[in-house]
Structures are given as C-alpha cells and as structure tokens.
Motif scaffolding. Structure first.
Motif, PDB file in Angstrom:
ATOM      1  N   LYS A 237       0.829  -1.293   0.507  1.00 42.11           N
ATOM      2  CA  LYS A 237      -0.342  -0.258  -0.316  1.00 42.11           C
ATOM      3  C   LYS A 237       0.828   1.403  -0.501  1.00 42.11           C
ATOM      4  CE  LYS A 237      -3.402  -2.789   2.359  1.00 42.11           C
ATOM      5  NZ  LYS A 237      -3.986  -3.242   3.986  1.00 42.11           N
ATOM      6  N   PRO A 238       0.775   2.286  -0.728  1.00 44.56           N
ATOM      7  CA  PRO A 238       1.001   3.523  -1.150  1.00 44.56           C
ATOM      8  C   PRO A 238       1.460   3.791   0.322  1.00 44.56           C
ATOM      9  CG  PRO A 238       0.175   3.023  -2.967  1.00 44.56           C
ATOM     10  CD  PRO A 238       0.098   2.107  -1.858  1.00 44.56           C
ATOM     11  N   GLN A 239       2.395   5.224   0.177  1.00 46.82           N
ATOM     12  CA  GLN A 239       2.309   5.496   1.873  1.00 46.82           C
ATOM     13  C   GLN A 239       2.330   5.015   3.192  1.00 46.82           C
ATOM     14  OE1 GLN A 239      -0.152   7.194  -0.557  1.00 46.82           O
ATOM     15  NE2 GLN A 239       1.672   8.152  -1.779  1.00 46.82           N
ATOM     16  N   THR A 240       2.852   3.939   3.198  1.00 44.65           N
ATOM     17  CA  THR A 240       2.835   2.778   4.185  1.00 44.65           C
ATOM     18  C   THR A 240       4.972   3.101   4.223  1.00 44.65           C
ATOM     19  OG1 THR A 240       3.516   0.689   3.248  1.00 44.65           O
ATOM     20  CG2 THR A 240       1.209   1.654   3.853  1.00 44.65           C
ATOM     21  N   LYS A 241       5.061   3.019   5.560  1.00 41.99           N
ATOM     22  CA  LYS A 241       6.666   2.809   5.440  1.00 41.99           C
ATOM     23  C   LYS A 241       7.014   1.967   4.482  1.00 41.99           C
ATOM     24  CE  LYS A 241       6.824  -0.416   9.545  1.00 41.99           C
ATOM     25  NZ  LYS A 241       7.400  -0.453  10.911  1.00 41.99           N
ATOM     26  N   GLU A 242       6.336   0.331   4.607  1.00 39.44           N
ATOM     27  CA  GLU A 242       7.419  -0.932   4.211  1.00 39.44           C
ATOM     28  C   GLU A 242       7.113  -0.028   2.459  1.00 39.44           C
ATOM     29  OE1 GLU A 242       5.001  -2.448   7.830  1.00 39.44           O
ATOM     30  OE2 GLU A 242       5.177  -0.547   5.738  1.00 39.44           O
ATOM     31  N   TYR A 243       6.132   0.152   1.977  1.00 40.42           N
ATOM     32  CA  TYR A 243       6.210   0.730   0.414  1.00 40.42           C
ATOM     33  C   TYR A 243       7.128   2.207   0.461  1.00 40.42           C
ATOM     34  CZ  TYR A 243       4.217   2.756  -4.223  1.00 40.42           C
ATOM     35  OH  TYR A 243       4.524   3.260  -5.655  1.00 40.42           O
ATOM     36  N   GLU A 244       7.559   3.554   1.277  1.00 45.16           N
ATOM     37  CA  GLU A 244       8.296   3.870   0.773  1.00 45.16           C
ATOM     38  C   GLU A 244       9.974   3.502   0.958  1.00 45.16           C
ATOM     39  OE1 GLU A 244       7.805   6.586   0.016  1.00 45.16           O
ATOM     40  OE2 GLU A 244       5.495   6.889   0.505  1.00 45.16           O
ATOM     41  N   TYR A 245       9.778   2.451   1.540  1.00 41.20           N
ATOM     42  CA  TYR A 245      11.570   1.885   2.067  1.00 41.20           C
ATOM     43  C   TYR A 245      11.193   1.176   0.534  1.00 41.20           C
ATOM     44  CZ  TYR A 245      15.293  -1.225   3.511  1.00 41.20           C
ATOM     45  OH  TYR A 245      16.551  -2.480   3.642  1.00 41.20           O
ATOM     46  N   PHE A 246      11.491   0.755   0.527  1.00 36.12           N
ATOM     47  CA  PHE A 246      11.398  -0.127  -1.005  1.00 36.12           C
ATOM     48  C   PHE A 246      11.432   0.474  -2.476  1.00 36.12           C
ATOM     49  CE2 PHE A 246       9.276  -3.846   1.266  1.00 36.12           C
ATOM     50  CZ  PHE A 246      11.145  -4.733   0.965  1.00 36.12           C
ATOM     51  N   LEU A 247      10.423   1.860  -2.651  1.00 32.10           N
ATOM     52  CA  LEU A 247      10.496   2.833  -2.903  1.00 32.10           C
ATOM     53  C   LEU A 247      11.584   3.006  -3.161  1.00 32.10           C
ATOM     54  CD1 LEU A 247       8.394   4.216  -5.439  1.00 32.10           C
ATOM     55  CD2 LEU A 247       7.889   5.502  -3.689  1.00 32.10           C
ATOM     56  N   ASP A 248      12.472   4.071  -1.826  1.00 37.19           N
ATOM     57  CA  ASP A 248      13.841   4.567  -2.105  1.00 37.19           C
ATOM     58  C   ASP A 248      15.067   3.571  -2.693  1.00 37.19           C
ATOM     59  OD1 ASP A 248      15.191   6.854  -1.031  1.00 37.19           O
ATOM     60  OD2 ASP A 248      15.971   4.592  -0.442  1.00 37.19           O
ATOM     61  N   ILE A 249      14.770   2.562  -2.736  1.00 41.34           N
ATOM     62  CA  ILE A 249      15.797   1.803  -3.457  1.00 41.34           C
ATOM     63  C   ILE A 249      15.401   1.861  -4.325  1.00 41.34           C
ATOM     64  CG2 ILE A 249      16.909  -0.725  -3.006  1.00 41.34           C
ATOM     65  CD1 ILE A 249      16.276  -0.662  -0.208  1.00 41.34           C
ATOM     66  N   TYR A 250      13.908   1.927  -4.710  1.00 44.75           N
ATOM     67  CA  TYR A 250      13.906   1.589  -6.555  1.00 44.75           C
ATOM     68  C   TYR A 250      14.097   2.624  -6.721  1.00 44.75           C
ATOM     69  CZ  TYR A 250      10.571   1.330 -10.965  1.00 44.75           C
ATOM     70  OH  TYR A 250      10.624   0.771 -11.571  1.00 44.75           O
ATOM     71  N   LYS A 251      13.949   3.871  -7.013  1.00 48.86           N
ATOM     72  CA  LYS A 251      14.330   5.048  -7.329  1.00 48.86           C
ATOM     73  C   LYS A 251      16.153   4.790  -7.915  1.00 48.86           C
ATOM     74  CE  LYS A 251       9.880   7.956  -6.240  1.00 48.86           C
ATOM     75  NZ  LYS A 251       9.687   8.942  -5.696  1.00 48.86           N
ATOM     76  N   LYS A 252      16.421   4.433  -6.275  1.00 48.31           N
ATOM     77  CA  LYS A 252      18.046   5.168  -6.515  1.00 48.31           C
ATOM     78  C   LYS A 252      18.809   3.530  -7.574  1.00 48.31           C
ATOM     79  CE  LYS A 252      18.838   6.752  -1.861  1.00 48.31           C
ATOM     80  NZ  LYS A 252      18.811   6.304  -0.320  1.00 48.31           N
ATOM     81  N   MET A 253      18.137   2.956  -7.529  1.00 43.97           N
ATOM     82  CA  MET A 253      18.900   2.046  -8.536  1.00 43.97           C
ATOM     83  C   MET A 253      18.568   2.381 -10.141  1.00 43.97           C
ATOM     84  SD  MET A 253      18.730  -1.706  -6.946  1.00 43.97           S
ATOM     85  CE  MET A 253      19.256  -2.774  -8.059  1.00 43.97           C
ATOM     86  N   SER A 254      17.260   3.024 -10.233  1.00 45.64           N
ATOM     87  CA  SER A 254      16.775   3.198 -11.626  1.00 45.64           C
ATOM     88  C   SER A 254      17.595   4.237 -12.169  1.00 45.64           C
ATOM     89  CB  SER A 254      15.066   3.917 -11.750  1.00 45.64           C
ATOM     90  OG  SER A 254      14.389   2.437 -11.210  1.00 45.64           O
ATOM     91  N   GLU A 255      17.625   4.976 -11.528  1.00 45.72           N
ATOM     92  CA  GLU A 255      18.830   6.894 -11.924  1.00 45.72           C
ATOM     93  C   GLU A 255      20.324   5.879 -11.989  1.00 45.72           C
ATOM     94  OE1 GLU A 255      18.351   9.558  -9.013  1.00 45.72           O
ATOM     95  OE2 GLU A 255      16.967   9.866  -9.471  1.00 45.72           O
TER      96      GLU A 255
END
Length: 367
Positions: A237-255
C-alpha cells in the motif's frame, strides 16, 4: 515552414519518447514465439547439465514470466501448463526449508491462486512460511558462517523469497508476512547495498574485490533484485513505511541503471565494467527492462530518458531471439560476471524476457 516542421518533430519526439518504435502486435508475437519454444524445450539440458527439477529456482524464474504471459495470451494453454506443474508437485515448495531459491516457485502458486482462488495452491507455502516465522534462522550473513544461506545473504535471494512473502501479505491481508520479510530484507540491504553506487554486491565475497579497477556488481544479480523490488511494491500500500522503504531503493537503482546502460541497449555483466564485458547478457538486462517499464507504467519513473532506455533495451533483447524462438546470450548459472553467447540460453532468461515483454506491451498498447 521547414523550421516549424523540424521543431514539431523534436517536440513530438520529446513528448512521446520512442514508444512508437515498438509495435504492440510484434511484442505479443515475439513473446508467444519465445514462450512456445521454451515449453517445447523445458526438459532440455542446458549448458551440459541435467534438466532442471520442475521446482528448481531456474524454472521458478521462468514461471514468473510465463504467468505474466499467460495473463496476456488469448487462450488458457499457458495457464493449464503452469497448473499442471503445480498439480504434479502437490503445490509444494522445493526441498530446502530455509533456502530462498527453493521458495521461488511460490511466485507461480500465488499468481495461479489469484486467478483460480483454489486454497490448495497456497496452503503448503503458507504452512512452510509459518514454520519459518516461528523458527527463524539465527545465522549471521557472513559467507563463511555455517548454514549462511538459511538467510538472504546473496543479492539474487531478494528475487527468490521476499516477493513470495509480499504475495502472501497482499492475498491474505495478514501483516505478519510483511513484517518478517521487511526485517530480513533490511538486514540484507544493510549488508550488501553500496550506498555510493546504489547497486548490490552479489554477496560478501565481492565487497572488497575489484575487476580491472572497477567494483564488481553482477548484472544478473542486480537484475533479479530490481525485478523483485517492482513485484514487492506491486503488493504494498502506498504511503506506508514499507512501501516508502522499497520505493527509495527502487528509485536509486533506477537512476543508476539508465546512467550505466550500454549504447547497444543491454547492461554489462559487470555493471560498471562495460568496456571489459561487451557481450550482451539477456537475463539480467530483461529484468532491468521489466523493472524500469513497470515504473513508467505506474507513473513512478517519469521523463524521456526512462522511456528511451526501455525502448532501446527491449529492441536489443528482441534482436537476440532466433528464428525458432530461442533467446540467446543468457549467462549460464553462476554468481559473478562471466560469458554468454548467441547459442546459449536458460529457462530463467526466458522468464525475464517474458516479464519485460508484459510491461513493454502495456506501455506501447496504451499509447
């Protein structure tokens, strides 16, 4: 007038990217060709080794992509094929209770459960994961520690097991599955993620090694991590702490990934050493394309550079499919950068290719 037309071409190119260079029908056609070839050759021995057990991680990665293709296909042939494998193996995971590789087939079971809602498809996985939660492995992540692979201490493990936990969380709504996975994933990331390069070491043994002066980040291993991140995020679910954690890694790897993509569209087997590893490798590269295109389709990754990267990448991958439907340039089983060639394939390469195609099709079919 000529100047206006030139400006219009530039504007359209920037605004729409290069997606128009990919035809949706051609995407489906090549996916079907690859899927059918692989089904016909499922019992082949690859790279002079015995055929893989149906529940082996190699096949499990194939089933991930085949499940995505089955959802797109115009008949139930592929779903029936996957169901047959599940039924023949009583919907069990593979042999080792703790080892992430042997959890990976649970990805297919979850996909089939979502379609058919038959409890027997998930019950053995739920029972085994309940045992793991009540008897968690206590070993350290150090490679030399006894039973070290009872935990996720190699990066490709993050594709094998965590998305199965995320699937169970999403399907059942039970927080316990997410809690267990989240803590173990964080431990692995703290151990193997290079915060400067935003990539994962394959395992502890590569942390202080260099190859021709470059850090060693295995292409396929990172491809599996990245694809797994997309699948985990899809279950949260977006905006949860778990989602934000994985999203941060995902965006860094994407760049990082669009920065280091080769001019030919693939990614090098050693991600920072493309001049030393010029040969394409399609299993890792296909999973990068899958993850990047998933981000575009979910409006997480925005901008022309991302779309250009996946179009170039997909066109490269499709060019490595031979006339019969075999995907070439798949690196054999290993744990580090190595060799690949046009006549070498593996079932997990097919799975990665089908995963990539599923998202590419969504992207170009919506335009």
């Amino acid at each position: 007038m000529k100047t206006f037309k030139s400006l219009l071409v530039i504007f359209l190119s920037i605004h729409f990217g290069n997606a128009q260079n990919i035809n949706p029908k051609e995407v489906k056609d090549v996916m079907k060709k690859v899927a059918d070839w692989q089904m016909d050759h499922i019992n082949d021995s690859y790279n002079n080794k015995k055929p893989h057990h149906p529940l082996h991680w190699t096949n499990a990665a194939l089933y991930v992509g085949m499940s995505k293709w089955a959802e797109m296909a115009d008949d139930d042939t592929y779903y029936n094929w996957l169901k047959g494998i599940g039924n023949q193996n009583n919907w069990q995971l593979h042999e080792r209770k703790y080892h992430a590789d042997d959890h990976a087939v649970g990805r297919m079971y979850a996909a089939l459960y979502r379609k058919y809602e038959q409890e027997e498809m998930l019950e053995p996985t739920k029972e085994q994961f309940s045992f793991l939660m009540h008897h968690p492995a206590k070993t350290k992540l150090d490679w030399a520690t006894p039973y070290h692979q009872d935990r996720w201490n190699w990066c490709d493990a993050l594709f094998m097991s965590p998305p199965v936990w995320a699937d169970l969380y999403s399907i059942t709504g039970e927080q316990k599955y997410l809690d267990f996975m989240f803590e173990e994933y964080k431990a692995t990331t703290e151990y193997l993620f290079d915060k400067k390069e935003n990539l994962y070491y394959r395992d502890e043994r590569f942390k202080d090694k260099f190859d021709k002066g470059t850090k060693i980040f295995w292409g396929r291993g990172n491809g599996w991590v990245y694809a797994g991140l997309a699948d985990i995020l899809s279950n949260l679910k977006p905006q949860t702490k778990e989602y934000e954690y994985f999203l941060d890694i995902y965006k860094k790897m994407s760049e990082k990934l669009i920065e280091i993509q080769t001019p030919k569209g693939h990614w090098a087997m050693s991600l920072l050493g493309q001049e030393f590893y010029p040969t394409p490798e399609t299993s890792g590269s296909s999973f990068f394309i899958y993850g990047l295109t998933w981000g575009i389709n979910n409006e997480i990754l925005k901008g022309r550079n991302y779309k250009k990267a996946v179009v170039n990448g997909w066109n490269a991958m499709a060019s490595y499919v031979d006339e019969n439907g075999m995907l070439g340039y798949v690196q054999p089983i290993g744990a580090a950068p190595g060799n690949a060639s046009a006549d070498k394939t593996e079932v997990y390469g097919t799975g990665a290719f089908l995963s990539a195609g599923s998202e590419i099709y969504k992207m170009v079919n919506d335009n």
